[in-house]
Design a protein around this motif. Structure first.
Motif, PDB file in Angstrom:
ATOM      1  N   PRO A  62       0.900  10.838  28.476  1.00  0.00           N
ATOM      2  CA  PRO A  62       0.092  11.424  29.547  1.00  0.00           C
ATOM      3  C   PRO A  62       0.736  12.644  30.177  1.00  0.00           C
ATOM      4  O   PRO A  62       0.043  13.543  30.649  1.00  0.00           O
ATOM      5  CB  PRO A  62      -0.036  10.273  30.556  1.00  0.00           C
ATOM      6  N   PHE A  65      -0.167  15.569  28.146  1.00  0.00           N
ATOM      7  CA  PHE A  65      -1.572  15.915  28.306  1.00  0.00           C
ATOM      8  C   PHE A  65      -1.779  16.881  29.470  1.00  0.00           C
ATOM      9  O   PHE A  65      -2.627  17.775  29.420  1.00  0.00           O
ATOM     10  CB  PHE A  65      -2.404  14.652  28.538  1.00  0.00           C
ATOM     11  N   ARG A  68      -1.922  20.581  28.883  1.00  0.00           N
ATOM     12  CA  ARG A  68      -3.130  21.154  28.286  1.00  0.00           C
ATOM     13  C   ARG A  68      -2.843  21.886  26.980  1.00  0.00           C
ATOM     14  O   ARG A  68      -3.361  22.968  26.717  1.00  0.00           O
ATOM     15  CB  ARG A  68      -3.792  22.135  29.259  1.00  0.00           C
ATOM     16  N   SER A 109      -4.737  10.240  39.821  1.00  0.00           N
ATOM     17  CA  SER A 109      -5.395  10.643  38.580  1.00  0.00           C
ATOM     18  C   SER A 109      -4.694  11.845  37.970  1.00  0.00           C
ATOM     19  O   SER A 109      -4.405  12.836  38.659  1.00  0.00           O
ATOM     20  CB  SER A 109      -6.860  10.978  38.853  1.00  0.00           C
ATOM     21  N   THR A 111      -6.060  13.694  35.661  1.00  0.00           N
ATOM     22  CA  THR A 111      -7.083  14.692  35.366  1.00  0.00           C
ATOM     23  C   THR A 111      -7.584  15.385  36.624  1.00  0.00           C
ATOM     24  O   THR A 111      -7.656  16.611  36.697  1.00  0.00           O
ATOM     25  CB  THR A 111      -8.271  14.046  34.638  1.00  0.00           C
ATOM     26  N   TYR A 112      -7.933  14.586  37.636  1.00  0.00           N
ATOM     27  CA  TYR A 112      -8.549  15.140  38.842  1.00  0.00           C
ATOM     28  C   TYR A 112      -7.530  15.524  39.911  1.00  0.00           C
ATOM     29  O   TYR A 112      -7.912  16.126  40.928  1.00  0.00           O
ATOM     30  CB  TYR A 112      -9.555  14.137  39.412  1.00  0.00           C
ATOM     31  N   THR A 297     -14.734   9.272  29.925  1.00  0.00           N
ATOM     32  CA  THR A 297     -14.029  10.545  30.084  1.00  0.00           C
ATOM     33  C   THR A 297     -12.527  10.331  30.268  1.00  0.00           C
ATOM     34  O   THR A 297     -11.704  11.051  29.690  1.00  0.00           O
ATOM     35  CB  THR A 297     -14.588  11.312  31.297  1.00  0.00           C
ATOM     36  N   SER A 298     -12.160   9.336  31.045  1.00  0.00           N
ATOM     37  CA  SER A 298     -10.741   9.083  31.319  1.00  0.00           C
ATOM     38  C   SER A 298     -10.005   8.586  30.084  1.00  0.00           C
ATOM     39  O   SER A 298      -8.834   8.933  29.874  1.00  0.00           O
ATOM     40  CB  SER A 298     -10.609   8.061  32.458  1.00  0.00           C
ATOM     41  N   ASP A 300     -10.768   9.421  27.019  1.00  0.00           N
ATOM     42  CA  ASP A 300     -10.637  10.596  26.159  1.00  0.00           C
ATOM     43  C   ASP A 300      -9.506  11.504  26.632  1.00  0.00           C
ATOM     44  O   ASP A 300      -8.833  12.147  25.815  1.00  0.00           O
ATOM     45  CB  ASP A 300     -11.964  11.354  26.143  1.00  0.00           C
ATOM     46  N   ARG A 301      -9.247  11.532  27.927  1.00  0.00           N
ATOM     47  CA  ARG A 301      -8.231  12.434  28.484  1.00  0.00           C
ATOM     48  C   ARG A 301      -6.914  11.724  28.791  1.00  0.00           C
ATOM     49  O   ARG A 301      -6.031  12.310  29.423  1.00  0.00           O
ATOM     50  CB  ARG A 301      -8.767  13.089  29.757  1.00  0.00           C
ATOM     51  N   LEU A 302      -6.790  10.471  28.365  1.00  0.00           N
ATOM     52  CA  LEU A 302      -5.561   9.703  28.580  1.00  0.00           C
ATOM     53  C   LEU A 302      -5.189   9.601  30.058  1.00  0.00           C
ATOM     54  O   LEU A 302      -4.016   9.615  30.427  1.00  0.00           O
ATOM     55  CB  LEU A 302      -4.390  10.312  27.798  1.00  0.00           C
ATOM     56  N   ASP A 303      -6.195   9.496  30.909  1.00  0.00           N
ATOM     57  CA  ASP A 303      -5.957   9.333  32.340  1.00  0.00           C
ATOM     58  C   ASP A 303      -5.786   7.838  32.617  1.00  0.00           C
ATOM     59  O   ASP A 303      -6.702   7.148  33.072  1.00  0.00           O
ATOM     60  CB  ASP A 303      -7.135   9.908  33.127  1.00  0.00           C
TER      61      ASP A 303
END
Length: 343
Positions: A62, A65, A68, A109, A111-112, A297-298, A300-303
């Motif tokens: 993570p 990730f 990016r 999070s 991602t967010y 979504t999470s 897919d983004r490894l969140d």
């Protein structure tokens, strides 16, 4: 003359034949409730272990990730790893995570870049409203269809049974497409996208998604209701009540439906709890910003923090609903709380 029969106490005295002896053990309602709550706590604890430590089995870092796809900078990786507590031993990470949950802190999070609690609270109301409306459809339509099929033998029973079989075989996303094509595009009765505003506008927007989500479960509840009522209709007490001239409606409500509610309630509880898992497809189809879509979504983004929080919420909801069903069962059949056992 009344004869009292007592079990012999002398050694060698004849007793009941093997297989005939019964031992009845009763337990109080408080013991019954405490047992269910203990099982609930143990299940949630084991689930928390499985949810947290399963992330170590997933490939991918993570921390990387967050870069990016950029070239990893050792200093940046070290800072991200330290900031999110990924440098600590697994057991310490778990203790921090589970302690934070009890304090309302689900982590942050990746991602967010927000607290997971804030991310969930912004999505959870839509999913809960969708599931609640679907549960209403499942309960009302499932019970109604099952009762009508059981009480109307012949053509009515066969027609409802065939319809239920066909409805139960339809996947939710296929039902969603068909409902949108008919009621949104064709007739223009319902919107096909978004969750709308608060109040009746929200219910109006969620009607098609909720029905698409619950159509398979409606068929299951209806079939269980039909089967359970058919079993009760041939019971002796129902025949006695009918022979006494009681109204058919009273017989159905007091002697048939009430005694048939046990398996119906059990199945309904399991199905309604499973709606949270099934909501992801419907939310993506209708463009609803709920936790189902957030989960996809999470992942897919490894969140991991968001994924763990959503999975725990779903597991907790599933276990709580089933525990609630177990606690309601004694109100229908007091023998369950008494815990009568035959040995």
């Amino acid at each position: 003359m009344t004869t009292a029969v007592q079990a012999p106490t002398a050694a060698g005295a004849p007793g009941p034949a093997p297989g005939k002896r019964a031992k009845v053990r009763a337990r109080g309602p408080a013991v019954f409730i405490l047992q269910k709550l203990a099982v609930l706590a143990a299940t949630l604890f084991v689930a928390s272990l499985a949810v947290f430590f399963s992330r170590f089995l997933v490939p991918g870092d993570p921390a990387r990730f967050l870069l990016r796809g950029r070239s990893p900078n050792p200093d940046a990786l070290a800072e991200i790893t330290r900031q999110y507590g990924l440098d600590k031993p697994a057991w310490e990470q778990y203790l921090n995570w589970i302690t934070g949950i009890f304090q309302g802190d689900w982590g942050r999070s990746l991602t967010y870049r927000q607290d997971v609690t804030e991310v969930l609270l912004s999505r959870l109301p839509t999913t809960l409203q969708l599931v609640a409306l679907a549960a209403v459809f499942i309960t009302v339509l499932g019970l109604l269809a099952g009762i009508l099929a059981s009480l109307n033998k012949g053509f009515g029973d066969k027609f409802i049974l065939i319809t239920l079989t066909a409805a139960g075989a339809v996947p939710p996303f296929v039902a969603a497409i068909a409902l949108v094509a008919l009621f949104s595009v064709g007739l223009g009765w319902f919107p096909s996208f978004g969750s709308g505003d608060a109040g009746w506008d929200r219910i109006w927007h969620l009607t098609l998604p909720a029905f698409a989500l619950g159509i398979t479960y409606i068929a299951m509840v209806a079939r269980v209701t039909r089967s359970s009522m058919n079993e009760q209709l041939v019971r002796e007490h129902v025949e006695v009540a009918t022979s006494r001239g009681l109204n058919r409606g009273a017989v159905v409500l007091r002697h048939v439906l009430r005694n048939a509610l046990g398996p119906i309630l059990t199945v309904s509880g399991v199905l309604v709890a499973g709606l949270l898992v099934s909501s992801a497809i419907i939310e993506r189809t209708f463009g609803l910003a709920g936790i189902g879509q957030l989960l996809v979504t999470s992942i897919d983004r490894l969140d991991f923090a968001v994924v763990q929080a959503i999975v725990m919420v779903v597991v907790a909801a599933f276990v709580l609903v089933n525990t609630l069903v177990d606690l309601i069962q004694p109100l229908i059949d007091p023998r369950i709380a008494a815990g009568t056992e035959t040995r």
